[in-house]
Design an enzyme around this catalytic site. Structure first.
Site, short mmCIF file in Angstrom:
data_model
loop_
_atom_site.label_atom_id
_atom_site.label_comp_id
_atom_site.label_asym_id
_atom_site.label_seq_id
_atom_site.Cartn_x
_atom_site.Cartn_y
_atom_site.Cartn_z
N LYS A 35 0.66 -1.30 0.01
CA LYS A 35 0.08 0.13 -0.07
C LYS A 35 0.81 1.30 -0.03
O LYS A 35 0.37 2.37 -0.62
CB LYS A 35 -1.01 0.02 1.05
CG LYS A 35 -0.32 0.22 2.61
CD LYS A 35 -1.60 0.23 3.67
CE LYS A 35 -0.70 0.28 4.99
NZ LYS A 35 -0.01 1.17 5.46
N THR A 36 2.18 1.19 0.66
CA THR A 36 2.89 2.51 0.54
C THR A 36 3.34 2.59 -0.68
O THR A 36 3.43 3.79 -1.10
CB THR A 36 4.22 2.05 1.67
OG1 THR A 36 3.70 1.89 2.93
CG2 THR A 36 5.00 3.58 1.64
N ASP A 227 -3.43 7.46 4.93
CA ASP A 227 -2.93 6.15 5.07
C ASP A 227 -3.83 5.73 6.41
O ASP A 227 -3.90 6.33 7.40
CB ASP A 227 -1.53 6.24 5.12
CG ASP A 227 -0.85 4.73 5.30
OD1 ASP A 227 -1.50 3.73 4.85
OD2 ASP A 227 0.37 4.72 5.35
N GLU A 228 -3.46 4.41 6.43
CA GLU A 228 -4.29 3.59 7.91
C GLU A 228 -5.49 4.43 8.22
O GLU A 228 -5.60 4.52 9.49
CB GLU A 228 -3.25 3.89 8.87
CG GLU A 228 -1.79 3.52 8.56
CD GLU A 228 -1.55 1.84 8.56
OE1 GLU A 228 -2.74 1.11 8.48
OE2 GLU A 228 -0.53 1.34 8.51
N GLN A 258 -6.99 -4.83 10.43
CA GLN A 258 -5.69 -4.24 11.04
C GLN A 258 -6.27 -2.92 11.85
O GLN A 258 -5.27 -2.27 12.09
CB GLN A 258 -4.60 -3.98 10.16
CG GLN A 258 -4.09 -5.14 9.56
CD GLN A 258 -2.71 -4.87 8.73
OE1 GLN A 258 -1.63 -4.62 9.13
NE2 GLN A 258 -2.70 -5.01 7.30
N ARG A 616 3.15 -9.98 10.61
CA ARG A 616 4.51 -9.25 10.78
C ARG A 616 5.46 -10.09 10.22
O ARG A 616 6.71 -9.59 9.83
CB ARG A 616 4.85 -8.57 11.98
CG ARG A 616 3.81 -7.69 12.97
CD ARG A 616 3.52 -6.57 12.07
NE ARG A 616 2.27 -6.84 11.24
CZ ARG A 616 1.80 -6.21 10.23
NH1 ARG A 616 2.48 -5.18 9.82
NH2 ARG A 616 0.58 -6.62 9.55
#
Length: 780
Positions: A35-36, A227-228, A258, A616
C-alpha cells in the site's frame, strides 16, 4: 519524469488506484500488499499530471513513514518538488496549520505542545489546588477521561450541557470532573500550550468557527490521501471530511482487518462506511501479499474470517509455501523466555542471521522482563520499543524545559520544573505565592516575575533578586535565539544554567550516564540543525527542533546500532515486518486480554490484533505460551489462547506434545521411594477369631524417642538431568547455564558427590554450583 517506468512495475490491482486521478476512492489493502508503494506512486502520478505539489496533502501513521514516502517520491519527481508536499501525521500537519492560524484562537504562534507527562503534572497540581482526593481523582485516569472527551469533540461547554455525562461521572464518584476539565483547559490556554488531543480539537474548532480558514485550506488541499484510515478517530474523520468536501478528490487506504486502536478512540466504522460519505466512490482491493509465506498468509486468513464485522477480501500470495507456524508450550514464563532466547541463538548460528531479523511481540509491556532476562544471559543484544523514551528521561526533560521557556515563557509546566533546578534558593513557598498571584491576575507566573516591582508578594529582597536573575537569564537566551540555531543555543543553555555542573557532582555510573544523555541530546540537536539545511524554508531554529521532538513517536527515532532483537507490544509492531517473529504469551486472559472479552466487538478487535501480530512475519512465526505465569507476584495457572485453536491445524507444527491439561512437574525423583514390597504388607483385616496382628502382646512397641532416630544415609537422589562429567570441566572453561547464562569457571573444589565449581556469570556474578546437579554446557 519517467513515471511510466515506475507504474509499469506495479501489478494490475496496484496500478488501478494510481491511475484514477479525480474523485473519492478507497483502497482496501491487505497485510504486505504494497500500500505504501501505491500511495507513493499515486502522489508521483498526480504531480506528473500537472497537480501542484502544494495542492497535495498526505496524512500518514508515523513521521517515519512520511519521511520514507517523501524520499521515494523525491527519487521519482526530484527533491525540490518533493519538498513542497504537505506530508506527515495528523498531529504534525495540523500543528503546522495551527501555528499559522493560532491568533484566531487566542494562542501564540509559538505555543508549546504538552506531552503526557506535562499534562499529568498539570492535572496533579489542579487536583491538589482543588483539595480533591488524588486516590479518587487519579491524575492519569482523569487525563484519559479528558482525552476521550476531546477526541469525541466534547468541549467543556458541551460537557456541562450533557446531563448524562455529568451523571456518569457522579456515579463513578468523580462529580468534580467537569471542574477539573474546565481548570485544565484554562491553565493550558493561559500557558500558551496545547496537548496532543488539542491539535485535533483546535483544528476542528478552527475549520468550523472560521469559514474563511476552511475555504483557504480546501482550496490549498485539492487532493488528499490518508493512510491507515481504519485507525482514524471521530475528530480526525471530521477534519478530513471538512477539508475534502469541496473537491472530493480523496483517497483513503487501509485494512479493516488491522484496526486495533479502539482503546485510543479509533473508529472502525470510518472505513466500513466510507462509501456512504461520498458519491460514486471507487473501491479497489490489494489482495496479493508480497511479505509472508503461503503458510503464514493462509493461517492469518483462517483467523480473521472468524470476525463477523469486516470487508470482504481474500489475501493470497505467490511466495513459497514456507515453514509451518511453530507452537511451543513452556511450564513457566521464565522457561518461555529461555526457549525464545535459545531458538534465536540457534537460528542465528545455523543460518548466519543478524539479531535485527528477529522480533518478539507481546500483548503487555510487563511480559518483556522474562524475555529480557533470557536474552541477556545468552548475550543477545535487544532493543525495547515503547519503554521509557530517551526524551522522557529526567535530565533530558530538564534541558528541554529550559529550551521551551525560551520559546514560550508562559509555559507553566516548564517553568515549575526548572525554576529551582539547579537549586538557586527559590523555595516551594515562593513558587506557591507566584502561582496564587498568577491565578489572581489571570497572568502567567513568568509575567508575575517580570512585574515583581508592581506586585507585592511579601518576598524578601534576596528572593526577589533571585527571581529577577532567573527572568534575566531566560531573556538573555531569547536574545540569542533570534540569531543562532538550536544547537548553539542548547549548548549555551546547558552550560549557563549549571545543569551539567550539577550532574557532575554525582560520580556514580548513573550520574555519568545522565551527563552522557545530555551529550547525546546535543548530538541529536546538531544532527537536526544540519538536516534542516535540506528543508525548504527551515533554518534549524530552536522552535523547529522542539516541534520535531514533541511530535516524534518512539518508532520514529533511529538508533545507531540496528542489529538488535526488537521487543515490543503488538500495537507498536503495526506497519513493521521481520523475517522471524515470536508472539509470546498466547494464553487466555492475556491474549485475548481479560479486559477485552465483554462484547463481541472487543473480542474481534483482539482477533484483529493477533492477525496483525502474525502478519508481521516474513519467513517464520512462533507462537508460545506458558502453563503458569507470574502475575502480581503470584504464580497463576494458564490455558492456551483460543486463537491457537482457531488456526487451521494444517498450518501448525507443535514443538511440544499437544497439551492435555495441567500436569505437575515433580521437583524430586520418584526413584528415591523405591518399589512397594507387597510381601511385607501387614494384614489389615483380622482373620476370624484372631485379633489383628498389630495389637498382639508379643509385637515390639515402636520407639517414640525422636532423639534416637538415625538420620538418612548421605546418599543424594539422582538428578533427573545429566550431571556434568568431572573430566569435562576445568578451571578457565567458559560454560553456559540454562538459568544463569554465560560464565567462566574460576575454581573447582571437593571430591565425588561434593565436587563444586565456582563460576563467575556475566549476569548474576559469582556462584558455587554442585556439579552433580549443575546443567552446564562447556562452550570454550
Amino acid at each position: 519524469m519517467e513515471i511510466e517506468k515506475y507504474i509499469s512495475q506495479l501489478n494490475d490491482a496496484q496500478r488501478a488506484p494510481v491511475l484514477q486521478k479525480d474523485g473519492p476512492m478507497i483502497v482496501i489493502a491487505g497485510a504486505g500488499s504494497g500500500k505504501t508503494r501505491v500511495l507513493t506512486m499515486r502522489i508521483a502520478y498526480l504531480m506528473s499530471q500537472g497537480v501542484d505539489a502544494f495542492n497535495i496533502l498526505s496524512l500518514t501513521f508515523t513521521n517515519k513513514a512520511a519521511r520514507e514516502m517523501k524520499q521515494r517520491i523525491a527519487g521519482i519527481v526530484g527533491n525540490s518538488e518533493a519538498k513542497n508536499l504537505w506530508m506527515g501525521t495528523f498531529h504534525s500537519v495540523f500543528a503546522k496549520i495551527l501555528r499559522f492560524e493560532a491568533d484566531k484562537l487566542g494562542f501564540p504562534s509559538n505555543f508549546t505542545i504538552y506531552d503526557t507527562q506535562d499534562s499529568v503534572r498539570l492535572i496533579s497540581a489542579i487536583i491538589k489546588e482543588m483539595q480533591l482526593d488524588k486516590d479518587v481523582y487519579k491524575p492519569k485516569q482523569v487525563l484519559n477521561r479528558i482525552s476521550s472527551y476531546k477526541n469525541s469533540l466534547i468541549t467543556v461547554r458541551a460537557y456541562f450541557n450533557d446531563q448524562e455525562l455529568q451523571e456518569a461521572d457522579a456515579m463513578s464518584k468523580k462529580p468534580r470532573m467537569g471542574d477539573i476539565y474546565q481548570n485544565y483547559v484554562d491553565r493550558c490556554f493561559k500557558a500558551g500550550a496545547m496537548d496532543f488531543d488539542d491539535l485535533l480539537l483546535r483544528t476542528n474548532e478552527l475549520l468550523n468557527r472560521f469559514p474563511e480558514v476552511l475555504a483557504k485550506y480546501q482550496e490549498r488541499f485539492k487532493y488528499i490521501l490518508v493512510d491507515e484510515y481504519q485507525d482514524t478517530n471521530h475528530s480526525q474523520y471530521l477534519i478530513v471530511r471538512a477539508l475534502s468536501d469541496r473537491y472530493q478528490n480523496i483517497c483513503v487506504v487501509g485494512d479493516d482487518a488491522q484496526s486495533i486502536y479502539a482503546f485510543r478512540g479509533a473508529n472502525i466504522s470510518n472505513i466500513l462506511n466510507f462509501q456512504k460519505d461520498y458519491d460514486d466512490v471507487q473501491m479497489y482491493r490489494l489482495e496479493q501479499n508480497y511479505r509472508s509465506t503461503k503458510n503464514i498468509v493462509e493461517a492469518a486468513n483462517s483467523i480473521i474470517e472468524k470476525n463477523k464485522t469486516r470487508l470482504e477480501k481474500v489475501v493470497w500470495t505467490a511466495n513459497d509455501e514456507g515453514h509451518k507456524i511453530k507452537v511451543h508450550r513452556s511450564l513457566t514464563d521464565s522457561e518461555e523466555g529461555r526457549f525464545v532466547a535459545s531458538t534465536i541463538f540457534e537460528e542465528k548460528m545455523h543460518n548466519q542471521l543478524l539479531n535485527g531479523q528477529f522480533a518478539v511481540l507481546y500483548r503487555t509491556n510487563a511480559q518483556s522482563r522474562a524475555i529480557e532476562d533470557a536474552l541477556r544471559k545468552r548475550d543477545i543484544p535487544y532493543r525495547i520499543y515503547g519503554g521509557l523514551s530517551f526524551y522522557q528521561r529526567k535530565e533530558i526533560k530538564d534541558v528541554l524545559a529550559y529550551l521551551r521557556l525560551v520559546i514560550n515563557p508562559k509555559d507553566e509546566e516548564a517553568l515549575m520544573r526548572v525554576i529551582n533546578y539547579p537549586a538557586r534558593g527559590i523555595g516551594g513557598t515562593t513558587v506557591e505565592k507566584l502561582t496564587v498571584a498568577a491565578n489572581h491576575y489571570g497572568r502567567s507566573a513568568f509575567e508575575v516575575m517580570e512585574n515583581l516591582d508592581r506586585i507585592d508578594l511579601k518576598l524578601n529582597s534576596g528572593t526577589k533578586n533571585k527571581l529577577q536573575d532567573f527572568v534575566t537569564m531566560i531573556k538573555s537566551f531569547q536574545v540569542l535565539n533570534e540569531t543562532h540555531d538550536a544547537f548553539y543555543l542548547a549548548e549555551h543553555v546547558t552550560k549557563k544554567t549549571g545543569l551539567v555542573q550539577e550532574l557532575k557532582k554525582d560520580a556514580t555510573p548513573e550520574g555519568i550516564a545522565r551527563i552522557e544523555n545530555i551529550e547525546e541530546l546535543l548530538n541529536g540537536i546538531k544532527d537536526f540543525t544540519e538536516g534542516q539545511i535540506e528543508v525548504d524554508g527551515a533554518r534549524g531554529a530552536l522552535s523547529e527542533f522542539l516541534e520535531d521532538v514533541a511530535l516524534a513517536t518512539d518508532l520514529d527515532k533511529e538508533t545507531g546500532d540496528d542489529d538488535r532483537v526488537a521487543l515490543m507490544t503488538i500495537h507498536l509492531a503495526k506497519g513493521l515486518e521481520f523475517p522471524y517473529v515470536f508472539v509470546v504469551g498466547m494464553e487466555e486472559d492475556l491474549f485475548p486480554s481479560a479486559m477485552s472479552m465483554n462484547t463481541r466487538s472487543e473480542l474481534e478487535e483482539e482477533r484483529r490484533l493477533f492477525y496483525v501480530a502474525l502478519t508481521r512475519a516474513e519467513k517464520q512465526a512462533y507462537l508460545t505460551y506458558a502453563q503458569s505465569r507470574y502475575r502480581w507476584g503470584k504464580l497463576v495457572d494458564s490455558e492456551p489462547s483460543r486463537f491457537i485453536e482457531e488456526i487451521e491445524g494444517t498450518f501448525l507444527e507443535h514443538l511440544t506434545p499437544a497439551d492435555s491439561g495441567y500436569r505437575y512437574k515433580p521437583m524430586i525423583n520418584a526413584d528415591i521411594f523405591g518399589d512397594v514390597d507387597k510381601s511385607k504388607l501387614r494384614q489389615t483385616k483380622p482373620v476370624s477369631g484372631t485379633p489383628p496382628k498389630w495389637v498382639t502382646d508379643n509385637e515390639p512397641k515402636p520407639d517414640l524417642n525422636i532423639r534416637r532416630l538415625k538420620p538418612l544415609t548421605g546418599k543424594a537422589p539422582q538428578s533427573s538431568t545429566p550431571a556434568m562429567p568431572d573430566s569435562k570441566l576445568a578451571q578457565g572453561n567458559v560454560v553456559m547455564h540454562e538459568r544463569f547464562g554465560r560464565g567462566k569457571v574460576l575454581n573447582i573444589e571437593g571430591i565425588g558427590a561434593d565436587k563444586k565449581a565456582e563460576i563467575h556469570f556475566e549476569v548474576g556474578g559469582v556462584k558455587k554450583l554442585l556439579l552433580r546437579f549443575a546443567k552446564l554446557d562447556v562452550i570454550g
